[in-house]
Design a protein around this motif. Structure first.
Motif, mmCIF file in Angstrom:
data_model
loop_
_atom_site.group_PDB
_atom_site.id
_atom_site.type_symbol
_atom_site.label_atom_id
_atom_site.label_comp_id
_atom_site.label_asym_id
_atom_site.label_seq_id
_atom_site.Cartn_x
_atom_site.Cartn_y
_atom_site.Cartn_z
ATOM 1 N N ASP A 1 0.843 -1.210 0.000
ATOM 2 C CA ASP A 1 0.000 0.000 0.000
ATOM 3 C C ASP A 1 0.871 1.249 0.000
ATOM 4 O OD1 ASP A 1 -2.616 -1.298 2.190
ATOM 5 O OD2 ASP A 1 -2.200 -1.563 0.067
ATOM 6 N N ALA A 2 0.427 2.251 -0.780
ATOM 7 C CA ALA A 2 1.147 3.519 -0.781
ATOM 8 C C ALA A 2 1.098 4.128 0.610
ATOM 9 C CB ALA A 2 0.520 4.467 -1.799
ATOM 10 N N GLY A 3 2.215 4.786 0.993
ATOM 11 C CA GLY A 3 2.309 5.372 2.319
ATOM 12 C C GLY A 3 1.593 6.709 2.395
ATOM 13 N N ILE A 4 0.300 6.670 2.603
ATOM 14 C CA ILE A 4 -0.483 7.896 2.736
ATOM 15 C C ILE A 4 -1.254 7.817 4.041
ATOM 16 C CG2 ILE A 4 -2.202 9.404 1.674
ATOM 17 C CD1 ILE A 4 -1.808 7.778 -0.911
ATOM 18 N N THR A 5 -1.105 8.830 4.848
ATOM 19 C CA THR A 5 -1.811 8.876 6.124
ATOM 20 C C THR A 5 -2.629 10.148 6.189
ATOM 21 O OG1 THR A 5 0.027 7.706 7.183
ATOM 22 C CG2 THR A 5 -1.568 8.792 8.622
ATOM 23 N N GLN A 6 -3.901 9.998 6.481
ATOM 24 C CA GLN A 6 -4.777 11.153 6.660
ATOM 25 C C GLN A 6 -5.113 11.295 8.141
ATOM 26 O OE1 GLN A 6 -7.393 10.309 2.665
ATOM 27 N NE2 GLN A 6 -8.110 11.916 4.015
ATOM 28 N N SER A 7 -5.133 12.546 8.605
ATOM 29 C CA SER A 7 -5.533 12.776 9.994
ATOM 30 C C SER A 7 -6.295 14.091 10.111
ATOM 31 C CB SER A 7 -4.294 12.798 10.908
ATOM 32 O OG SER A 7 -3.397 13.822 10.509
ATOM 33 N N PRO A 8 -7.307 14.156 10.990
ATOM 34 C CA PRO A 8 -7.853 13.010 11.699
ATOM 35 C C PRO A 8 -8.690 12.141 10.775
ATOM 36 C CG PRO A 8 -9.201 14.931 12.120
ATOM 37 C CD PRO A 8 -8.039 15.405 11.275
ATOM 38 N N ARG A 9 -8.995 10.934 11.168
ATOM 39 C CA ARG A 9 -9.838 10.058 10.365
ATOM 40 C C ARG A 9 -11.316 10.391 10.561
ATOM 41 N NH1 ARG A 9 -8.397 5.202 8.752
ATOM 42 N NH2 ARG A 9 -10.310 5.458 7.540
ATOM 43 N N HIS A 10 -11.647 10.873 11.719
ATOM 44 C CA HIS A 10 -13.026 11.265 12.008
ATOM 45 C C HIS A 10 -12.994 12.562 12.808
ATOM 46 C CE1 HIS A 10 -14.612 7.276 10.878
ATOM 47 N NE2 HIS A 10 -13.513 6.827 11.423
ATOM 48 N N LYS A 11 -13.902 13.460 12.445
ATOM 49 C CA LYS A 11 -13.991 14.699 13.211
ATOM 50 C C LYS A 11 -15.408 15.222 13.168
ATOM 51 C CE LYS A 11 -11.877 19.210 13.988
ATOM 52 N NZ LYS A 11 -11.484 18.899 15.367
ATOM 53 N N VAL A 12 -15.889 15.656 14.327
ATOM 54 C CA VAL A 12 -17.178 16.326 14.439
ATOM 55 C C VAL A 12 -16.897 17.720 14.946
ATOM 56 C CG1 VAL A 12 -19.459 16.329 15.510
ATOM 57 C CG2 VAL A 12 -18.350 14.144 14.960
ATOM 58 N N THR A 13 -17.436 18.712 14.261
ATOM 59 C CA THR A 13 -17.178 20.085 14.646
ATOM 60 C C THR A 13 -18.463 20.896 14.495
ATOM 61 O OG1 THR A 13 -15.660 21.950 14.357
ATOM 62 C CG2 THR A 13 -16.499 20.904 12.360
ATOM 63 N N GLU A 14 -18.404 22.140 14.912
ATOM 64 C CA GLU A 14 -19.591 22.991 14.827
ATOM 65 C C GLU A 14 -19.416 24.020 13.715
ATOM 66 O OE1 GLU A 14 -21.203 22.689 19.421
ATOM 67 O OE2 GLU A 14 -20.465 24.610 18.649
ATOM 68 N N THR A 15 -20.543 24.453 13.198
ATOM 69 C CA THR A 15 -20.548 25.488 12.161
ATOM 70 C C THR A 15 -19.762 26.705 12.615
ATOM 71 O OG1 THR A 15 -22.678 24.750 11.300
ATOM 72 C CG2 THR A 15 -22.017 27.002 10.801
ATOM 73 N N GLY A 16 -18.929 27.208 11.716
ATOM 74 C CA GLY A 16 -18.163 28.413 12.004
ATOM 75 C C GLY A 16 -16.772 28.181 12.562
ATOM 76 N N THR A 17 -16.466 26.955 12.921
ATOM 77 C CA THR A 17 -15.136 26.685 13.477
ATOM 78 C C THR A 17 -14.163 26.342 12.356
ATOM 79 O OG1 THR A 17 -15.637 24.349 13.820
ATOM 80 C CG2 THR A 17 -16.069 25.853 15.644
ATOM 81 N N PRO A 18 -12.885 26.643 12.540
ATOM 82 C CA PRO A 18 -11.898 26.254 11.534
ATOM 83 C C PRO A 18 -11.511 24.784 11.688
ATOM 84 C CG PRO A 18 -10.846 27.462 13.308
ATOM 85 C CD PRO A 18 -12.308 27.454 13.618
ATOM 86 N N VAL A 19 -11.217 24.152 10.565
ATOM 87 C CA VAL A 19 -10.832 22.752 10.572
ATOM 88 C C VAL A 19 -9.657 22.563 9.616
ATOM 89 C CG1 VAL A 19 -11.546 20.401 9.981
ATOM 90 C CG2 VAL A 19 -13.202 21.976 11.022
ATOM 91 N N THR A 20 -8.679 21.801 10.030
ATOM 92 C CA THR A 20 -7.567 21.457 9.149
ATOM 93 C C THR A 20 -7.419 19.950 9.070
ATOM 94 O OG1 THR A 20 -6.347 23.513 9.546
ATOM 95 C CG2 THR A 20 -5.082 21.631 8.754
ATOM 96 N N LEU A 21 -7.397 19.459 7.851
ATOM 97 C CA LEU A 21 -7.137 18.046 7.599
ATOM 98 C C LEU A 21 -5.730 17.920 7.037
ATOM 99 C CD1 LEU A 21 -10.498 17.036 5.868
ATOM 100 C CD2 LEU A 21 -9.942 17.035 8.308
ATOM 101 N N ARG A 22 -5.051 16.870 7.473
ATOM 102 C CA ARG A 22 -3.668 16.693 7.054
ATOM 103 C C ARG A 22 -3.498 15.424 6.240
ATOM 104 N NH1 ARG A 22 1.254 14.278 10.209
ATOM 105 N NH2 ARG A 22 3.049 15.213 9.162
ATOM 106 N N CYS A 23 -2.722 15.532 5.198
ATOM 107 C CA CYS A 23 -2.343 14.375 4.405
ATOM 108 C C CYS A 23 -0.826 14.277 4.427
ATOM 109 C CB CYS A 23 -2.834 14.515 2.972
ATOM 110 S SG CYS A 23 -2.351 13.148 1.899
ATOM 111 N N HIS A 24 -0.326 13.130 4.829
ATOM 112 C CA HIS A 24 1.108 12.904 4.927
ATOM 113 C C HIS A 24 1.481 11.708 4.068
ATOM 114 C CE1 HIS A 24 5.112 12.812 6.729
ATOM 115 N NE2 HIS A 24 4.962 11.504 6.839
ATOM 116 N N GLN A 25 2.497 11.866 3.208
ATOM 117 C CA GLN A 25 2.919 10.768 2.346
ATOM 118 C C GLN A 25 4.407 10.474 2.558
ATOM 119 O OE1 GLN A 25 4.306 11.182 -1.473
ATOM 120 N NE2 GLN A 25 4.087 13.415 -1.677
#
Lengths: 115, 111
Positions: free
Chosen positions: A1-25
């Motif tokens: 499998d290609a070395g790709i990691t996504q984080s977080p895998r699950h996230k619940v947040t509220e409207t108006g909040t900032p969110v950052t998803l990360r992809c690491h290879q």
């Protein structure tokens, strides 16, 4: 499998909040992509990167920004999350441009719920 | 609007039967790809066919491309329960160089 990691895998947040998803290879691939997957829409390209600090918009880029300061990391930011951004987000990588070999390797996805 | 559209949206067959999925697209392409997605997982590349190719094989997979009709088909022969997944076609446009996905065909193979 290609070395790709996504984080977080699950996230619940509220409207108006900032969110950052990360992809690491760990493959040292030049090209990185962020897609979102929604029922009835398939996968839609949000942003992509063709090198460090080189990014471009996809089909559905409004409300999203990206950054790539290192080859291995591609960040997707929702500055102010909305309920319409509830989705599953996939990162993908490729060694060459898609006109050359085209094969994308996908991460396992990040499920985001915006309440 | 979607560049690629798969048909049928869902397909249910018995183990051992062949499964055929079709993909139609709208504008000229550089290449067309098929991907598979198991439930809750990321997509996995299956096969790529270039615009100057008409047919490609990979194991039990056979892909055809008809650029005059702007369509492609994916044939899975002698299907197995493990082939149960969603299958997506994706096209690389000649202009723009992006990979555009269709909505997928959900294949169910019953043992």
């Amino acid at each position: 499998d290609a070395g790709i990691t996504q984080s977080p895998r699950h996230k619940v947040t509220e409207t108006g909040t900032p969110v950052t998803l990360r992809c690491h290879q760990t493959e040292n691939h030049r090209y990185m992509y962020w897609y979102r997957q929604d029922p009835g829409h398939g996968l839609r390209l949000i942003h992509y990167s063709y090198g460090v600090k080189d990014t471009d918009k996809g089909e559905v880029s409004d409300g999203y920004s990206v950054s790539r300061s290192k080859t291995e990391d591609f960040l997707l930011t929702l500055e102010s999350a909305t309920s319409s951004q509830t989705s599953v987000y996939f990162c993908a990588i490729s060694a060459l441009g898609i006109r050359d070999t085209g094969e994308l390797f996908f991460g396992e996805g990040s499920r985001l719920t915006v309440l | 609007s979607q560049q690629g559209e798969e048909d049928p949206q869902a397909l249910s067959i018995q183990e051992g039967e062949n499964a055929t999925m079709n993909c139609s697209y709208k504008t000229s392409i550089n290449n067309l790809q098929w991907y598979r997605q198991n439930s809750g997982r990321g997509l996995v590349h299956l096969i790529l066919i270039r615009s100057n190719e008409r047919e490609k094989h990979s194991g039990r997979l056979r892909v055809t491309l008809d650029t005059s009709k702007k369509s492609s088909s994916l044939l899975i022969t002698a299907s197995r329960a493990a082939d149960t997944a969603s299958y997506f076609c994706a096209t690389v446009l000649n202009q723009g160089g992006k990979l555009i996905f269709g909505q997928g065909t959900e294949l169910s193979v019953k043992p």
